[in-house]
Design an enzyme around this catalytic site. Structure first.
Site, PDB file in Angstrom:
ATOM      1  N   CYS A   1       0.824  -1.213   0.000  1.00 27.85           N
ATOM      2  CA  CYS A   1       0.000   0.000   0.000  1.00 27.85           C
ATOM      3  C   CYS A   1       0.853   1.255   0.000  1.00 27.85           C
ATOM      4  CB  CYS A   1      -0.936   0.021   1.209  1.00 27.85           C
ATOM      5  SG  CYS A   1      -0.130  -0.087   2.813  1.00 27.85           S
TER       6      CYS A   1
ATOM      7  N   HIS B   1      -8.129   5.306   5.236  1.00 26.01           N
ATOM      8  CA  HIS B   1      -7.523   6.316   6.107  1.00 26.01           C
ATOM      9  C   HIS B   1      -8.456   7.493   6.370  1.00 26.01           C
ATOM     10  CE1 HIS B   1      -3.932   4.035   4.943  1.00 26.01           C
ATOM     11  NE2 HIS B   1      -3.476   4.416   6.118  1.00 26.01           N
TER      12      HIS B   1
END
Length: 776
Positions: free
Chosen positions: A662, A713
């Site tokens: 990621c 996030h």
């Protein structure tokens, strides 16, 4: 002796007790005001400046502090927020700042009416710090908003401190960004002439505000720069030098190589170099840099926690000082953002290990010792002698300690080196894929998550009580089983195809494993900022690594017993464990990685023997470990991919190996990613709107892929149709039969309501794609 001054490129901003983290999270929850948050920030800055002065630094560094991220600070500083974060007059600058960082809905109560996803996030060079990526196009304009920085300079000056302000240099600022919605042929470098006048005006303001020096960070001088970027440096700095401020350009993280002469001839008053990462260049920099310029030498490692060999450092410095007639400063190699605050918060460390370490405060003390050793002041000679003797004894202790070297590990490494099959799966992917599909019987566009589920307050309280001895091992185990059962039940209700146990028992994806491996040590409060309020507590790899016993099998077996659906075993890969730890510096990193890989392979074997059909070995840090110079990539990728293959090679063909990566660009290392030979790779791709998949398609990546369809996030819950659109994009560039459906990353930091809502939408998106796309 020559007068030597000391400074640092930057200091940890999160606080000795993570005060900034907790203040941010209270503010985001709407529990405190902006004024309260700013008061905490001001107090932290004052404390950090005072700490620097107490350790004898000649300047305090101002401008390194950020409420979320220093690159985001510069986006606002130069008025180039992307249009979707533009304001209509009602939003405060702070609301827009957090909108860029956290997206729509991430800052309730802040007066922000924005509607958009957060800025893309990626790694800061080859560190584990994440920055928010600026977005540029030909329509980007700049406007100076310098009040925040000038106020900080005033704060430091009012406290009586000599000030060195720090800014990202203009070329590095543009380089770190990306083109978005830009016309064909546009380059970020095209904006330099538009940006430089604002830098010049800011430099004049900083000089007028009383900043003695301004440090301009240009770490891209350590990269393989295109000629257009290299050629832009001298004219840009000729213009900036006209502002009248005393400028010092700072480089770090890499050797300068072909840019040595360029960096040395820039029209500025000084140059900072990383003498830890680029020790071989120090002599040539000392020769090239004109005598009247300041040479700032970063001799203390700003990225690792091992105590400095002061004798060796002094031996390096003396010839340079003898050669140069001009001013010399001593410093850390880079900002101390990357190390914990202080060993003072670690009473639990044993004396031997503690004597080997140095955190931010201790590194300031080492700078003071080196400065004093180079001084002719007899009043400090006794303290210097004692300090050097302590450092010498610590180094000798570490070299001789029986805790560091393990004969059994050495024997196993020799076996691995002689066995080619130890780093290779039994059959090619096509054969494995056929066996795995027969065994798993999954639908098209199978849905799963990356591994972790919300770490609730109940989980954290139970873990803390267990660590304090207030909760028995049996009661703790039952509490975690209750959380696992809830995660499994929720996933089944949502309709996910491949389940995870949720990792309730894990404090951190690296720390959890390190606590169960020989050769690792842990701090109680050794927190380092990863991004925003997110902090990590890196393990310390001080010795040879091996696995005494199974680490995850019991929890995974229990989770699998609750469902008939496949349950993924969740492991962290050897390169990520290495990259996200403070690594021993007395042997090659590749050797340490292979020791960790052998330990992970033992866990893979035990999970497989327990009947687990899918095992995920996460490697989000593979890309960040790349050396910054391409000439060194092949050597790194060779040992890094081999370490992963060692960890997975033990798995049978019918066992499906996943990996996850990621928040990095992968297109330039796709051959290495393919060399991992994972059956399924899941990647972050929602913030980049599936841009990353283009490279996988061009490369014709042979195995299966799960591109993330929503950003974890941010607390924002994307709609099902939004995810469908991303999957449609993915299906155009990757064969639909190879596609999985999953979030960008783990869900540890999210809350259950938003997690369940987002996953429900994700499952619905996958179901819609199954009706739209005919699979061959």
């Amino acid at each position: 002796m020559k007068l030597v001054q000391t400074h640092i490129p930057g200091f940890p901003r999160i606080g000795a007790a993570r005060e900034l983290k907790f203040a941010l999270e209270r503010f985001w929850r709407g529990e405190t005001s902006e004024a309260a948050l700013q008061e905490t920030a001001s107090n932290l800055r004052a404390r950090h400046w005072e700490t620097q002065r107490q350790h004898g630094l000649d300047f305090v560094t101002v401008g390194d502090f950020a409420l979320y991220d220093h690159v985001t600070n510069h986006i606002q500083l130069f008025g180039c927020e992307p249009a979707r974060f533009g304001f209509n007059g009602s939003e405060s600058p702070l609301a827009r700042y957090f909108a860029m960082a956290r997206g729509d809905g991430a800052h309730e109560g802040c007066g922000c009416a924005q509607n958009g996803a957060a800025l893309e996030m990626t790694k800061w060079f080859d560190t584990n710090y994440h920055y928010l990526v600026p977005e540029f196009s030909e329509s980007t304009s700049f406007e100076l908003y310098s009040k925040r920085l000038l106020d900080e300079v005033s704060e430091a000056r009012a406290a009586g401190h000599p000030v060195k302000a720090v800014l990202l240099g203009p070329l590095t600022f543009l380089w770190l960004g990306k083109e978005r919605d830009a016309a064909p042929g546009f380059s970020r470098l095209d904006l330099l002439d538009r940006l430089l006048p604002h830098y010049s005006r800011l430099l004049m303001q900083l000089r007028a505000a009383g900043a003695d020096w301004v440090q301009l960070d240009e770490p891209i001088l350590g990269l393989d720069l295109p000629n257009a970027w290299r050629n832009a440096f001298e004219p840009a700095y000729w213009l900036l030098n006209q502002a009248g401020a005393q400028l010092i350009v700072a480089t770090y993280f890499s050797t300068l190589e072909e840019n040595v002469s360029l960096a040395c001839r820039l029209p500025v008053a000084g140059l900072h170099v990383d003498a830890v990462r680029a020790a071989s260049e120090l002599a040539s920099v000392a020769d090239w840099l004109p005598a009247h310029k300041v040479l700032s030498i970063g001799v203390i490692d700003g990225r690792n926690i091992w105590r400095t060999d002061l004798d060796a450092t002094l031996a390096t410095l003396l010839p340079v000082l003898a050669k140069r007639s001009g001013p010399v400063w001593l410093s850390t190699s880079c900002s101390l953002l990357h190390v914990p605050y202080s060993l003072a918060a670690e009473p639990g460390l044993d004396d031997e290990l503690r004597s080997w370490l140095a955190c931010a405060e201790e590194k300031l003390a080492e700078l003071a010792l080196l400065k004093a050793a180079l001084s002719a002041d007899e009043r400090v000679s006794g303290n210097v002698a004692r300090g050097f003797a302590e450092a010498r004894a610590a180094l000798a202790s570490r070299r001789a300690s029986s805790r560091v070297h393990n004969a059994g590990v050495a024997a196993r490494m020799a076996e691995l080196a002689s066995d080619a099959s130890a780093s290779r799966r039994g059959s090619p992917f096509a054969q494995r894929q056929h066996l795995q599909r027969e065994r798993l019987q999954l639908p098209a566009f199978p849905t799963t998550t990356i591994g972790s589920f919300p770490q609730t307050s109940e989980i954290r309280l139970a873990r803390a009580a267990f660590k304090r001895g207030e909760l028995s091992a049996q009661d703790y185990r039952q509490a975690m089983r209750t959380e696992i059962a809830h995660a499994v039940r929720t996933q089944e209700e949502l309709g996910l195809d491949v389940l995870v146990h949720g990792e309730a028992e894990r404090n951190d994806m690296v720390e959890y494993f390190g606590e169960q491996l020989d050769g690792f040590a842990f701090t109680a409060n050794g927190w380092v900022q990863s991004y925003g309020s997110r902090c990590v507590k890196p393990p310390i790899i001080y010795g040879d690594v091996q696995r005494p016993r199974a680490m995850t099998v019991g929890w995974t077996e229990y989770a699998q017993s609750l469902t008939a659906k496949p349950m993924k075993g969740m492991l962290t890969g050897p390169v990520t464990i290495l990259q996200w730890s403070f690594v021993r510096d007395d042997q090659a990193r590749g050797e340490t990685a292979q020791q960790i890989a052998a330990a992970i392979s033992d866990e893979v074997r035990d999970l497989e023997n327990a009947g687990i059909a899918i095992i995920q070995i996460d490697e989000p840090a593979l890309r960040e470990g790349l050396p910054l110079r391409r000439s060194r990539w092949d050597a790194y990728l060779d040992w890094a991919t081999k370490a992963f293959r060692i960890s997975a090679a033990v798995a049978a063909d019918a066992t499906q190996i996943h990996t996850h990566m990621c928040y990095a660009e992968f297109n330039d290392i796709l051959p290495a990613i393919a060399a991992l030979d994972a059956d399924v790779i899941t990647i972050e791709s929602s913030r980049s709107a599936m841009e990353l998949l283009g490279g996988f398609a061009s490369f014709r990546y042979p195995n299966e892929i799960g591109p993330g369809v929503y950003d974890i996030h941010s607390p924002r819950v994307p709609g099902s149709e939004e995810m469908v659109e991303l999957l449609r994009k993915a299906a155009k560039v990757v064969p639909p039969a190879q596609l999985w459906v999953n979030p960008d990353c783990g869900l540890k930091t999210r809350a259950w309501p938003e997690t369940a809502a987002a996953l429900q939408n994700m499952v619905a998106a996958a179901q819609k794609l199954r009706t739209e796309v005919e699979l061959s």
